[in-house]
Design a protein around this motif. Sequence first.
Motif, PDB file in Angstrom:
ATOM      1  N   ALA A   1      78.321 -38.521  22.192  1.00  0.00           N
ATOM      2  CA  ALA A   1      79.103 -38.629  20.956  1.00  0.00           C
ATOM      3  C   ALA A   1      80.314 -39.489  21.279  1.00  0.00           C
ATOM      4  O   ALA A   1      81.404 -38.986  21.584  1.00  0.00           O
ATOM      5  N   PHE A   2      80.114 -40.778  21.246  1.00  0.00           N
ATOM      6  CA  PHE A   2      81.041 -41.761  21.798  1.00  0.00           C
ATOM      7  C   PHE A   2      82.481 -41.569  21.337  1.00  0.00           C
ATOM      8  O   PHE A   2      83.407 -41.643  22.146  1.00  0.00           O
ATOM      9  N   SER A   3      82.684 -41.311  20.064  1.00  0.00           N
ATOM     10  CA  SER A   3      84.040 -41.243  19.530  1.00  0.00           C
ATOM     11  C   SER A   3      84.836 -40.064  20.087  1.00  0.00           C
ATOM     12  O   SER A   3      86.060 -40.038  19.955  1.00  0.00           O
ATOM     13  N   PHE A   4      84.153 -39.102  20.696  1.00  0.00           N
ATOM     14  CA  PHE A   4      84.830 -37.943  21.271  1.00  0.00           C
ATOM     15  C   PHE A   4      85.035 -38.082  22.778  1.00  0.00           C
ATOM     16  O   PHE A   4      85.438 -37.125  23.443  1.00  0.00           O
ATOM     17  N   TYR A   5      84.759 -39.252  23.298  1.00  0.00           N
ATOM     18  CA  TYR A   5      84.893 -39.503  24.735  1.00  0.00           C
ATOM     19  C   TYR A   5      86.037 -40.459  25.023  1.00  0.00           C
ATOM     20  O   TYR A   5      86.286 -41.395  24.266  1.00  0.00           O
ATOM     21  N   SER A   6      86.712 -40.216  26.138  1.00  0.00           N
ATOM     22  CA  SER A   6      87.622 -41.206  26.696  1.00  0.00           C
ATOM     23  C   SER A   6      86.785 -42.167  27.535  1.00  0.00           C
ATOM     24  O   SER A   6      85.894 -41.737  28.276  1.00  0.00           O
ATOM     25  N   MET A   7      87.091 -43.450  27.400  1.00  0.00           N
ATOM     26  CA  MET A   7      86.345 -44.476  28.107  1.00  0.00           C
ATOM     27  C   MET A   7      87.272 -45.211  29.064  1.00  0.00           C
ATOM     28  O   MET A   7      88.432 -45.494  28.733  1.00  0.00           O
TER      29      MET A   7
ATOM     30  N   GLN B   1      85.944 -51.454  42.144  1.00  0.00           N
ATOM     31  CA  GLN B   1      85.891 -51.192  43.580  1.00  0.00           C
ATOM     32  C   GLN B   1      85.824 -52.518  44.320  1.00  0.00           C
ATOM     33  O   GLN B   1      84.755 -53.157  44.360  1.00  0.00           O
ATOM     34  N   PRO B   2      86.965 -52.944  44.863  1.00  0.00           N
ATOM     35  CA  PRO B   2      86.964 -54.183  45.642  1.00  0.00           C
ATOM     36  C   PRO B   2      86.185 -53.977  46.943  1.00  0.00           C
ATOM     37  O   PRO B   2      86.019 -52.836  47.402  1.00  0.00           O
ATOM     38  N   PRO B   3      85.759 -55.049  47.571  1.00  0.00           N
ATOM     39  CA  PRO B   3      84.998 -54.932  48.821  1.00  0.00           C
ATOM     40  C   PRO B   3      85.796 -54.167  49.873  1.00  0.00           C
ATOM     41  O   PRO B   3      86.957 -54.486  50.155  1.00  0.00           O
ATOM     42  N   GLY B   4      85.198 -53.146  50.438  1.00  0.00           N
ATOM     43  CA  GLY B   4      85.829 -52.381  51.502  1.00  0.00           C
ATOM     44  C   GLY B   4      86.941 -51.453  51.072  1.00  0.00           C
ATOM     45  O   GLY B   4      87.634 -50.882  51.920  1.00  0.00           O
ATOM     46  N   LYS B   5      87.120 -51.276  49.761  1.00  0.00           N
ATOM     47  CA  LYS B   5      88.207 -50.435  49.270  1.00  0.00           C
ATOM     48  C   LYS B   5      87.667 -49.332  48.365  1.00  0.00           C
ATOM     49  O   LYS B   5      86.505 -49.331  47.980  1.00  0.00           O
ATOM     50  N   GLN B   6      88.562 -48.408  48.011  1.00  0.00           N
ATOM     51  CA  GLN B   6      88.159 -47.307  47.143  1.00  0.00           C
ATOM     52  C   GLN B   6      88.128 -47.742  45.688  1.00  0.00           C
ATOM     53  O   GLN B   6      88.791 -48.709  45.286  1.00  0.00           O
ATOM     54  N   ARG B   7      87.372 -46.986  44.914  1.00  0.00           N
ATOM     55  CA  ARG B   7      87.316 -47.241  43.491  1.00  0.00           C
ATOM     56  C   ARG B   7      88.657 -46.859  42.861  1.00  0.00           C
ATOM     57  O   ARG B   7      89.253 -45.836  43.209  1.00  0.00           O
ATOM     58  N   GLU B   8      89.130 -47.667  41.916  1.00  0.00           N
ATOM     59  CA  GLU B   8      90.421 -47.425  41.290  1.00  0.00           C
ATOM     60  C   GLU B   8      90.316 -47.605  39.777  1.00  0.00           C
ATOM     61  O   GLU B   8      89.517 -48.419  39.289  1.00  0.00           O
ATOM     62  N   LEU B   9      91.145 -46.859  39.055  1.00  0.00           N
ATOM     63  CA  LEU B   9      91.179 -46.973  37.604  1.00  0.00           C
ATOM     64  C   LEU B   9      91.928 -48.235  37.213  1.00  0.00           C
ATOM     65  O   LEU B   9      93.041 -48.469  37.673  1.00  0.00           O
ATOM     66  N   VAL B  10      91.321 -49.021  36.349  1.00  0.00           N
ATOM     67  CA  VAL B  10      91.928 -50.256  35.859  1.00  0.00           C
ATOM     68  C   VAL B  10      92.569 -50.027  34.491  1.00  0.00           C
ATOM     69  O   VAL B  10      93.724 -50.378  34.270  1.00  0.00           O
ATOM     70  N   ALA B  11      91.815 -49.445  33.569  1.00  0.00           N
ATOM     71  CA  ALA B  11      92.299 -49.219  32.215  1.00  0.00           C
ATOM     72  C   ALA B  11      91.466 -48.130  31.574  1.00  0.00           C
ATOM     73  O   ALA B  11      90.296 -47.947  31.928  1.00  0.00           O
ATOM     74  N   SER B  12      92.081 -47.425  30.633  1.00  0.00           N
ATOM     75  CA  SER B  12      91.336 -46.411  29.902  1.00  0.00           C
ATOM     76  C   SER B  12      91.841 -46.351  28.468  1.00  0.00           C
ATOM     77  O   SER B  12      92.989 -46.728  28.177  1.00  0.00           O
ATOM     78  N   ILE B  13      90.959 -45.875  27.590  1.00  0.00           N
ATOM     79  CA  ILE B  13      91.312 -45.671  26.192  1.00  0.00           C
ATOM     80  C   ILE B  13      90.696 -44.350  25.778  1.00  0.00           C
ATOM     81  O   ILE B  13      89.487 -44.151  25.916  1.00  0.00           O
ATOM     82  N   ASN B  14      91.525 -43.427  25.295  1.00  0.00           N
ATOM     83  CA  ASN B  14      90.964 -42.112  25.023  1.00  0.00           C
ATOM     84  C   ASN B  14      90.421 -42.030  23.595  1.00  0.00           C
ATOM     85  O   ASN B  14      90.456 -43.007  22.828  1.00  0.00           O
ATOM     86  N   TYR B  15      89.917 -40.855  23.247  1.00  0.00           N
ATOM     87  CA  TYR B  15      89.272 -40.661  21.951  1.00  0.00           C
ATOM     88  C   TYR B  15      90.263 -40.843  20.806  1.00  0.00           C
ATOM     89  O   TYR B  15      89.873 -41.119  19.670  1.00  0.00           O
ATOM     90  N   GLY B  16      91.554 -40.715  21.091  1.00  0.00           N
ATOM     91  CA  GLY B  16      92.573 -40.910  20.064  1.00  0.00           C
ATOM     92  C   GLY B  16      93.122 -42.321  20.028  1.00  0.00           C
ATOM     93  O   GLY B  16      93.964 -42.641  19.178  1.00  0.00           O
ATOM     94  N   GLY B  17      92.672 -43.156  20.959  1.00  0.00           N
ATOM     95  CA  GLY B  17      93.118 -44.540  20.995  1.00  0.00           C
ATOM     96  C   GLY B  17      94.268 -44.804  21.949  1.00  0.00           C
ATOM     97  O   GLY B  17      94.729 -45.953  22.049  1.00  0.00           O
TER      98      GLY B  17
END
Length: 119
Positions: A28-34, A39-55
């Motif tokens: 139910a896409f509209s109720f999810y934060s996206m 993940q750069p080479p040899g590094k950990q995964r990192e959050l770049v950007a997010s948009i929640n269900y409220g915008g």
Amino acid sequence: QVQLVESGGGLVQPGGSLGLSCAASGIAFSFYSMGWYRQPPGKQRELVASINYGGSIYYADSVKGRFTISRDNAKNTVYLRMSGLKPEDTAVYYCNARPGPRAVGAVSWGQGTQVTVSS
């Protein structure tokens, strides 16, 4: 079955622009934060950007002013517009779906799409 399918990665020169898309199904896409992670080479995964269900939107400091996240609930799609790209933006970019309080489900990930910034 939840599916997140990213598209739009590729090779771009420094200073260039690129757009990523993530099409979601099975949620139910509209109720999810996206979110977009990378993940750069040899590094950990990192959050770049997010948009929640409220915008509400979050950007990592490293991409503020250069990247723009948006969503289209009618198309079950989240976008990441990247401009002013730098070699350090090179990474595999992953789409992430996180259920909000009105959703039932688990956190899901896409398969990733490669972004390479190089001359």
